[in-house]
Design an enzyme around this catalytic site. Structure first.
Site, short mmCIF file in Angstrom:
data_model
loop_
_atom_site.label_atom_id
_atom_site.label_comp_id
_atom_site.label_asym_id
_atom_site.label_seq_id
_atom_site.Cartn_x
_atom_site.Cartn_y
_atom_site.Cartn_z
N HIS A 1 50.53 0.42 -20.01
CA HIS A 1 50.58 -0.45 -21.18
C HIS A 1 51.76 0.03 -22.01
O HIS A 1 51.76 1.16 -22.50
CB HIS A 1 49.27 -0.33 -21.96
CG HIS A 1 49.26 -1.00 -23.30
ND1 HIS A 1 48.43 -2.06 -23.58
CD2 HIS A 1 49.94 -0.75 -24.44
CE1 HIS A 1 48.62 -2.44 -24.85
NE2 HIS A 1 49.54 -1.65 -25.38
N ASP B 1 45.49 2.18 -21.09
CA ASP B 1 45.61 0.81 -21.59
C ASP B 1 44.96 0.62 -22.95
O ASP B 1 43.90 1.17 -23.24
CB ASP B 1 45.01 -0.19 -20.61
CG ASP B 1 45.35 -1.60 -20.99
OD1 ASP B 1 46.54 -1.95 -20.92
OD2 ASP B 1 44.45 -2.35 -21.40
N ASP C 1 44.41 -9.42 -17.81
CA ASP C 1 44.15 -8.72 -19.07
C ASP C 1 42.95 -9.35 -19.78
O ASP C 1 42.95 -9.56 -21.00
CB ASP C 1 45.38 -8.71 -19.99
CG ASP C 1 45.23 -7.74 -21.17
OD1 ASP C 1 44.30 -6.93 -21.16
OD2 ASP C 1 46.05 -7.83 -22.10
N HIS D 1 50.87 -6.36 -18.08
CA HIS D 1 51.08 -7.52 -18.97
C HIS D 1 52.48 -7.62 -19.58
O HIS D 1 52.65 -7.65 -20.80
CB HIS D 1 50.02 -7.58 -20.07
CG HIS D 1 49.75 -6.30 -20.82
ND1 HIS D 1 50.74 -5.44 -21.23
CD2 HIS D 1 48.57 -5.77 -21.25
CE1 HIS D 1 50.19 -4.43 -21.87
NE2 HIS D 1 48.88 -4.60 -21.90
N ASN E 1 47.70 -8.88 -27.16
CA ASN E 1 48.69 -7.81 -27.18
C ASN E 1 49.09 -7.44 -25.76
O ASN E 1 48.24 -6.97 -25.00
CB ASN E 1 48.11 -6.59 -27.90
CG ASN E 1 49.15 -5.52 -28.14
OD1 ASN E 1 50.34 -5.78 -28.12
ND2 ASN E 1 48.69 -4.29 -28.35
N LEU F 1 35.95 -4.69 -19.12
CA LEU F 1 34.53 -5.02 -18.95
C LEU F 1 33.69 -4.55 -20.14
O LEU F 1 32.51 -4.87 -20.23
CB LEU F 1 34.00 -4.41 -17.66
CG LEU F 1 34.63 -4.96 -16.36
CD1 LEU F 1 33.96 -4.33 -15.14
CD2 LEU F 1 34.52 -6.48 -16.31
N ARG F 2 34.31 -3.74 -21.03
CA ARG F 2 33.73 -3.34 -22.32
C ARG F 2 32.55 -2.37 -22.24
O ARG F 2 32.17 -1.79 -23.25
CB ARG F 2 33.28 -4.58 -23.13
CG ARG F 2 34.37 -5.61 -23.38
CD ARG F 2 35.56 -5.04 -24.09
NE ARG F 2 36.50 -6.08 -24.56
CZ ARG F 2 37.72 -5.84 -24.97
NH1 ARG F 2 38.19 -4.59 -24.95
NH2 ARG F 2 38.50 -6.81 -25.39
#
Length: 453
Positions: free
Chosen positions: A206, A179, A332, A259, A305, A90-91
């Site tokens: 991750h 992550d 992701d 992922h 990635n 969500l940054r």
């Protein structure tokens, strides 16, 4: 006049609920945000009406109240428990030009997700009880969907000192993750897994051996050589997956692998399950929908990635989902500004958006091609992630919170990034023809997204 009773009837929809084994036409009654009745649509209307009258009579014995009723006709469409995404970015805080909690939650609702787990690699990182508390408070004010906080494993995600894991869990963290990277100090990571096991929360891993990446920007295959770009080998991921599975075995931690992109990741997860390890794994839509062969040029909208892998990897990931070795589909979701993605893959940031394309890609690539049934798709996107996170969602059983999605599996259209509500438009799927349209998303019985055509 007493309290207002909010009542919504969803009529004639095809209910898919893996937990209850329901796969047929039903009417749903929602009252005050919860599923009150599930009635087979072939039941006579008179019988349905009796249930409604009886329910009103019981309510009036307790108090006089006013009923506000809404009717939703779901004929020809599917009703499903709301999707849960274990892996989004969500940054906020720190990178609000890319996405915010508010815009990301709107994108989630647009994609049929009623709950999302934001990764902690913000600036500052989500590495303390105070920051987790801030996230929860902010989400309550602006989010359209449920936000399940994920705490960082180490302070500032520097991999040197463990964060206050117990404190973050008490503050509301639902999982742990580093992550964006792996904790490369194996002893430190083992201590984190022990704490995660003690707190009974999952580790969302991750898996990336940083020393093996060596400045790679896409899969280490034929296409990278053709484009003159440095590659990222499958071993970058597989080495850490193997490490984490063995550490989870020793610590008895609940491990969830994020992922997964390689064919050997499927074999390793299967092996871990056979060893009795509490391990689950997710696959992202871009990894089962596209291979490195489809990268047309040095276009950073294809840079993520882990990277797009070879065709054999793609097929094995689909097999893993089909056989329930990989039981979760996550996105992701990684939004970036358009200017950043105009750069070469050598310098552009990793990541693509995924919240608004996950369902149609899954329908098109998995359901339409026979890898999953519709019911299995709902399980991978709803019930299975809820089990990983240990939350009471993923079903519309009577009495549950009415977090649900209404969708059309048959509608065909082209993906248009300009119609995304996310701030990020960075996707390699622009113009792709897909099937599957989210028509309505409801959280707690309230509509938070409705398709307008």
């Amino acid at each position: 006049i007493g309290a207002v009773v909010m009542r919504t009837w969803i009529l004639n929809g095809h209910l898919l609920d893996p937990m209850q084994g329901m796969d047929g036409i039903y009417d749903l009654l929602i009252e005050d945000g919860k599923v009150a009745e599930i009635i087979p649509a072939d039941q006579k209307k008179e019988q349905r009406k009796k249930k409604m009258i009886k329910k009103e009579a019981i309510g009036k014995e307790l108090m006089e109240h006013r009923i506000e009723e809404e009717i939703i006709d779901a004929s020809g469409n599917y009703i499903m428990p709301g999707f849960l995404d274990l892996h989004v970015h969500l940054r906020e805080p720190g990178f609000e030009e890319k996405e915010t909690i508010e815009t990301g939650s709107k994108a989630a609702a647009h994609g049929g997700f009623t709950g999302i787990c934001p990764m902690p690699n913000t600036k500052p990182a989500m590495d303390s009880p105070e920051k987790i508390a801030w996230l929860i408070e902010k989400a309550e004010k602006v989010s359209k969907v449920h936000i399940y906080p994920v705490g960082a494993v180490t302070l500032l995600q520097e991999g040197k000192e463990l964060a206050d894991i117990e404190g973050m869990v008490k503050a509301g963290a639902m999982a742990l993750s580093e992550d964006g990277k792996s904790v490369m100090d194996t002893f430190l990571y083992k201590k984190a897994l022990e704490k995660a096991a003690l707190c009974k929360i999952p580790m969302l891993a991750h898996c990336e051996d940083k020393s093996l990446v060596h400045h790679g920007v896409m899969n280490a295959g034929k296409r990278a050589k053709e484009l003159g770009l440095l590659g990222i080998s499958n071993a970058v991921e597989d080495v850490i997956i193997a490490r984490d599975i063995l550490l989870a075995k020793e610590t008895k931690a609940q491990l969830h692998l994020c992922h997964c992109s390689t064919r050997d990741s499927v074999s390793l997860v299967k092996f871990g399950k056979e060893l009795g390890v509490s391990v689950t794994a997710e696959v992202c839509p871009h990894h089962f929908s596209m291979s490195e062969d489809e990268i047309p040029c040095d276009d950073a909208n294809y840079k993520m990635n882990p990277p797009l892998r070879g065709k054999e990897d793609v097929e094995m990931l689909k097999y893993g989902l089909q056989e329930n070795i990989m039981e979760v589909i996550s996105t992701d979701h990684a939004p970036h500004e358009a200017e950043k993605k105009k750069e070469s893959m050598k310098t552009a940031p990793f990541g693509i958006v995924g919240l608004e394309t996950a369902f149609p890609l899954a329908v098109t690539e998995l359901v339409e091609k026979g890898y999953l049934t519709k019911m299995q798709l709902v399980e991978r996107m709803s019930l299975a992630p809820a089990k990983v996170l240990r939350v009471a969602s993923g079903t519309l059983v009577k009495g549950s919170v009415a977090d649900l999605v209404i969708a059309d599996f048959e509608e065909e259209y082209e993906i248009d990034p300009n119609k995304f509500v996310s701030k990020g438009k960075n996707t390699p799927f622009a113009g792709k023809k897909v099937k599957g349209r989210i028509l309505r998303t409801m959280v707690g019985g309230k509509t938070v997204y409705q398709y307008q055509g």
